[in-house]
Design an enzyme around this catalytic site. Structure first.
Site, PDB file in Angstrom:
ATOM      1  N   GLU A 181      41.453  39.577  32.006  1.00  0.00           N
ATOM      2  CA  GLU A 181      42.014  39.159  33.294  1.00  0.00           C
ATOM      3  C   GLU A 181      42.293  37.655  33.326  1.00  0.00           C
ATOM      4  OE1 GLU A 181      39.488  39.826  36.719  1.00  0.00           O
ATOM      5  OE2 GLU A 181      41.051  39.278  38.121  1.00  0.00           O
ATOM      6  N   LYS A 223      44.732  42.756  33.039  1.00  0.00           N
ATOM      7  CA  LYS A 223      44.670  42.637  34.503  1.00  0.00           C
ATOM      8  C   LYS A 223      45.289  41.305  34.911  1.00  0.00           C
ATOM      9  CE  LYS A 223      41.362  42.694  38.341  1.00  0.00           C
ATOM     10  NZ  LYS A 223      40.224  43.435  38.888  1.00  0.00           N
TER      11      LYS A 223
HETATM   12  P1  13P Z   1      41.169  40.719  43.982  1.00  0.00           P
HETATM   13  O1  13P Z   1      41.927  42.032  43.943  1.00  0.00           O
HETATM   14  O2  13P Z   1      40.469  40.480  45.290  1.00  0.00           O
HETATM   15  O3  13P Z   1      41.985  39.578  43.504  1.00  0.00           O
HETATM   16  O4  13P Z   1      39.986  40.888  42.944  1.00  0.00           O
HETATM   17  C1  13P Z   1      40.265  41.367  41.696  1.00  0.00           C
HETATM   18  C2  13P Z   1      39.216  40.952  40.759  1.00  0.00           C
HETATM   19  O5  13P Z   1      38.573  41.770  40.159  1.00  0.00           O
HETATM   20  C3  13P Z   1      38.977  39.515  40.544  1.00  0.00           C
HETATM   21  O6  13P Z   1      38.280  39.323  39.362  1.00  0.00           O
END
Ligand code: 13P
Length: 343
Positions: A181, A223
């Site tokens: 991510e 992600k």
């Molecule tokens: P949000 O969808 O609130 O951005 O959170 C996603 C997430 O897992 C952040 O690490």
């Protein structure tokens, strides 16, 4: 190096996490993060409240129709529901794959301290082995990229990409699917073009590092953020512009072997996040499953309705289920705003 059998196993898990009508719930907020959200709603940030809230989400009737996986926090993966079953058991019985957040937050980048690098590599293989025993099949690591004057710097991009790839390799060697991510934050008054440029830079650097380290691309989930105008920008890109810019960015940087791209919501409006995901899936023409891995985008309303009170559980679950259903439709390109009223 992983053998073909190990790669096939990781690929099977990754595909199930992003099965064609499903997405992922991020319920892995750290104590300070959930504390901030609870406090703003007048809910005490106690262990029992965090447990009761997560139980409300995980036991929502029928939620397994819309979710392939749920990301848990270290505390949550060890907790039980009121009927004595481990949360992980409840998820497994519903066919939802349990995952775990393994990064340990951020620290300032020494040469550019307003930027952040993510911590948590030390001792990671040992922690992953423990999480396998607790039932985790996938993990998550979040890197944060800030758009500002002179940022993101190359050093910030390179260091975060390197750490994400190292984490991904450790995960795969433990038989765990890594969610990688890299989040370009929404903060700022920049135009969408700057977000596109920063997102392209971090994704290209990330895939170069992943390949460099020998991470199996078939055995991971990306992600990313959507490509958005900064939240304080006067001119906000339309749903169609966001969808087109995001797809353009992913196509130049993300390898076709990756089974799934699951977006974070990043502080977007809940309805807009759904509409933008839907628009991308309507456009189509990409090799990955394109879905959601939202925390706030799925939880904003149910958390507010629950408000720490037992008597609100049923209504909160209805709101959660409705939002998850709309996002499931959006990841199939079948959402329309008229469905918002159907709750
Ligand atoms: P949000 O969808 O609130 O951005 O959170 C996603 C997430 O897992 C952040 O690490």
């Amino acid at each position: 190096m992983l053998d073909q059998h190990q790669i096939a196993e990781l690929n099977k898990i990754a595909k199930a996490m992003v099965a064609p009508d499903k997405g992922i719930l991020a319920a892995d907020e750290s104590m300070p993060t959930i504390g901030k959200r609870f406090t703003s709603l007048g809910i005490e940030n106690s262990e029992e409240n965090r447990r009761a809230y997560r139980e409300t989400l995980f036991t929502t009737p029928g939620i397994e129709e819309f979710l392939g996986g749920i990301i848990l926090f270290d505390e949550t993966i060890r907790q039980k529901a009121s009927d004595g079953r481990m949360f992980t058991q409840i998820l497994q019985e519903k066919g939802i794959i349990p995952g775990i957040k393994v990064d340990q937050g951020t620290e300032p980048l020494p040469n550019s301290p307003q930027e952040k690098i993510t911590k948590g590599l030390e001792g990671l293989p040992g922690r992953l082995a423990d999480y396998v025993i607790l039932g985790a099949k996938f993990a998550k690591w979040r890197a944060v990229i800030t758009i500002g004057a002179g940022t993101p710097t190359d050093e910030c991009i390179q260091e975060n990409a390197k750490r994400l790839a190292e984490y991904a390799l450790d995960c795969q060697q433990a038989g765990i699917v890594p969610i990688v991510e890299p989040e370009v934050l929404l903060d700022g008054d920049h135009k969408s073009e700057r977000c596109e440029e920063a997102t392209t830079r971090i994704l290209k650097a990330l895939f170069a590092e992943l390949k460099n380290k020998g991470v199996a691309l078939e055995g991971l989930i990306l992600k990313p953020n959507m490509v958005l105008s900064g939240k304080d920008c006067q001119v906000q890109a339309s749903v169609k512009e966001v969808a087109e810019a995001t797809l353009r960015t992913l196509k130049v940087a993300v390898s076709a072997e990756v089974p799934g791209v699951a977006f974070l919501s990043g502080g977007q409006d809940d309805v807009l996040a759904t509409a933008r995901l839907n628009e991308m899936n309507k456009i189509g023409g990409f090799p990955w499953q394109l879905t959601f891995s939202f925390s706030r985008g799925l939880q904003n309303l149910p958390m507010k309705i629950w408000a720490g009170k037992q008597e609100n559980i049923e209504v909160a679950q209805k709101a959660f289920s409705h939002r998850a259903k709309l996002n499931s439709l959006a990841r199939q390109g079948k959402y329309s705003e008229a469905l918002e009223k159907e709750i």
